[in-house]
Design a protein around this motif. Structure first.
Motif, mmCIF file in Angstrom:
data_model
loop_
_atom_site.group_PDB
_atom_site.id
_atom_site.type_symbol
_atom_site.label_atom_id
_atom_site.label_comp_id
_atom_site.label_asym_id
_atom_site.label_seq_id
_atom_site.Cartn_x
_atom_site.Cartn_y
_atom_site.Cartn_z
ATOM 1 N N LYS A 289 -27.953 138.312 34.332
ATOM 2 C CA LYS A 289 -28.210 137.239 35.821
ATOM 3 C C LYS A 289 -29.290 137.654 36.361
ATOM 4 C CE LYS A 289 -23.135 136.487 36.408
ATOM 5 N NZ LYS A 289 -22.057 136.720 37.143
ATOM 6 N N GLN B 281 -20.464 126.184 32.898
ATOM 7 C CA GLN B 281 -20.227 127.323 33.997
ATOM 8 C C GLN B 281 -19.699 126.956 35.016
ATOM 9 O OE1 GLN B 281 -24.197 129.254 34.263
ATOM 10 N NE2 GLN B 281 -23.030 130.682 35.638
ATOM 11 N N VAL C 70 -25.303 134.748 31.903
ATOM 12 C CA VAL C 70 -24.851 133.388 31.505
ATOM 13 C C VAL C 70 -25.378 133.113 30.395
ATOM 14 C CG1 VAL C 70 -25.288 132.879 34.171
ATOM 15 C CG2 VAL C 70 -27.239 133.005 32.753
ATOM 16 N N ALA D 234 -32.201 133.012 34.035
ATOM 17 C CA ALA D 234 -30.641 132.918 34.129
ATOM 18 C C ALA D 234 -30.327 131.848 35.377
ATOM 19 C CB ALA D 234 -30.102 134.140 34.443
ATOM 20 N N SER D 235 -31.360 131.503 36.217
ATOM 21 C CA SER D 235 -30.950 130.631 37.288
ATOM 22 C C SER D 235 -31.455 129.167 37.121
ATOM 23 C CB SER D 235 -31.532 131.277 38.397
ATOM 24 O OG SER D 235 -32.773 131.347 38.592
ATOM 25 N N GLU E 196 -19.664 135.958 31.875
ATOM 26 C CA GLU E 196 -19.679 135.703 33.418
ATOM 27 C C GLU E 196 -19.357 137.131 33.900
ATOM 28 O OE1 GLU E 196 -19.917 134.556 37.603
ATOM 29 O OE2 GLU E 196 -20.624 133.319 35.885
ATOM 30 N N GLY F 252 -21.592 140.015 33.389
ATOM 31 C CA GLY F 252 -22.879 139.881 34.132
ATOM 32 C C GLY F 252 -23.910 139.103 33.522
#
Length: 428
Positions: free
Chosen positions: A269, A167, A242, A274-275, A237, A240
């Motif tokens: 996201k 990514q 991942v 997602a993070s 991406e 919106g």
């Protein structure tokens, strides 16, 4: 009364566990009661990062599990055999067991649970899922009054590392995998990780604990990340999302009751998972009345895994010293029915699909009509550009029954204007 440990294996996790047990700066009072009595190794001559008396080391692992002096057997050798046989022999000889072996537990749990119940001993497995993240005991203790609906996890650090780098760098899967192998984040044979098998072992264990039934490993749908391309990551991406390898266990209200699966997934996201990047793991538990709880941290490595192994050892020591029962994650799963697993064709989910088509008028309309005929509602359908002579069309669906979606795709593959369907991914 001292508690004598027999440790099977002195690799990464075994060494980390011995270091933690020997660390005088780690001042848990119960550590005074623990003696590293025997350690089973493959070779006595290998140089090691820990110092142990020669009399403690042995290559005879079976002697450890039948030794009447040993109270707790700590299995950190990994693999299916001889780990399974040694665990069972330890139980038969009245030993409590601490293990980090998700593969053996997910495949031979029935046998191990039943034997432990019969012998009246504990089998502790906090280190089997999520490395140092405490999730097994919370599921059995702190969250036990909740009705768990869903467990969604990023529970394989290797695949998360690869997807995170694809990514951020726009790299290909094969290039990042080769680099990860060189850095030691991926094994020389990465099959268990990149094909989703490791995550399947772990979600089977979590689902069994959360839903109070046994899971047949062959019923866990498993799809890895080899087919995820940098093109899909770039389109995700823009839309919106991942892409993450998710392990999902979900209670379905109608019967049969559980969906359990591992596959690459487009994650919005804004979603908590997602993070989660790099080699980190995270497990999101949703239930009533608690709502959402997320466990996050390092999912592998000597320190984190040794932390989980040692906490299980100390829980057992406390129980043995006070002669009180400790909540045992495995014993409470014994003698239960198997969970009924929803076939994938019955799954309701969203899909992302990428088509390569001949540049002809009416192709998008034809795709839309075919999907409509099969009861597939589309959120978006756009032509994103060209690959050589072929037009690239990306489709995202609303919630749809997987079987209906697959039937629509089977028909679309017969269309003269459709060259190929290079990507098919589920959407969270």
């Amino acid at each position: 009364m001292g508690v004598k440990l027999g440790i099977l294996g002195l690799g990464t996790v075994g060494t980390g566990t011995v270091q933690l047990l020997q660390n005088s700066g780690f001042r848990h009072p119960l550590l005074q009661e623990v003696e590293i009595y025997r350690v089973g190794v493959r070779s006595l001559d290998k140089p090691r990062a820990v110092t142990l008396p020669q009399t403690v080391l042995t290559t005879d692992l079976e002697a450890i599990v039948i030794d009447p002096e040993v109270d707790i057997v700590v299995e950190v050798m990994g693999g299916l055999e001889p780990a399974r046989s040694l665990i069972l022999k330890a139980i038969q000889n009245g030993k409590h067991v601490v293990t980090a072996n998700k593969a053996a537990i997910s495949r031979f749990g029935d046998e191990i649970f039943s034997a432990a119940n019969q012998a009246g001993v504990y089998v502790m497995l906090e280190a089997a899922v999520g490395g140092g993240i405490p999730v097994i005991q919370p599921l059995k203790q702190s969250l036990s009054v909740n009705r768990i609906h869903t467990i969604t996890g990023i529970i394989n650090g290797t695949t998360n590392y690869i997807l995170s780098r694809m990514q951020t760098e726009g790299s290909n899967f094969s290039d990042v995998l080769a680099d990860a192998q060189q850095l030691g984040y991926a094994e020389a044979d990465p099959t268990a990780d990149v094909d989703g098998l490791d995550a399947a072992d772990k979600i089977a264990i979590l689902a069994s604990l959360a839903f109070g039934g046994r899971i047949k490993l062959e019923d866990v749908y498993c799809e890895g990340i080899r087919q995820v391309s940098k093109t899909d990551i770039a389109y995700a991406e823009k839309l919106g999302f991942v892409i993450k390898l998710l392990a999902i266990a979900k209670r379905i209200t109608s019967s049969p009751p559980i969906s359990i699966r591992v596959h690459p997934t487009l994650v919005p996201k804004a979603h908590p998972l997602a993070s989660i990047n790099g080699v980190n793991n995270a497990i999101l538990v949703e239930g009533e009345p608690i709502g959402q709880v997320m466990f996050f941290g390092p999912g592998a490595g000597a320190g984190p895994t040794a932390s989980a192994v040692t906490s299980d050892i100390l829980n057992l020591v406390a129980a043995l010293q006070t002669s009180t029962a400790v909540p045992n994650p495995l014993l409470t799963c014994a003698h239960q029915d198997y969970c009924q697993i929803v076939p994938m064709a019955e799954l309701i989910t969203r899909f992302y699909t990428r088509f390569l088509t001949k540049d002809q008028p009416g192709v998008i309309g034809k795709l839309g009509t075919c999907f409509g005929n099969h009861g597939v509602s589309l959120e978006s359908i756009v032509q994103t550009g060209f690959q050589g002579e072929l037009a690239e069309i990306v489709v995202v669906t609303h919630d749809v029954r997987e079987g209906d979606f697959r039937q629509a795709l089977a028909e679309i593959r017969t269309f003269a204007g459709v060259d190929s369907i290079p990507s098919l991914l589920r959407v969270l």
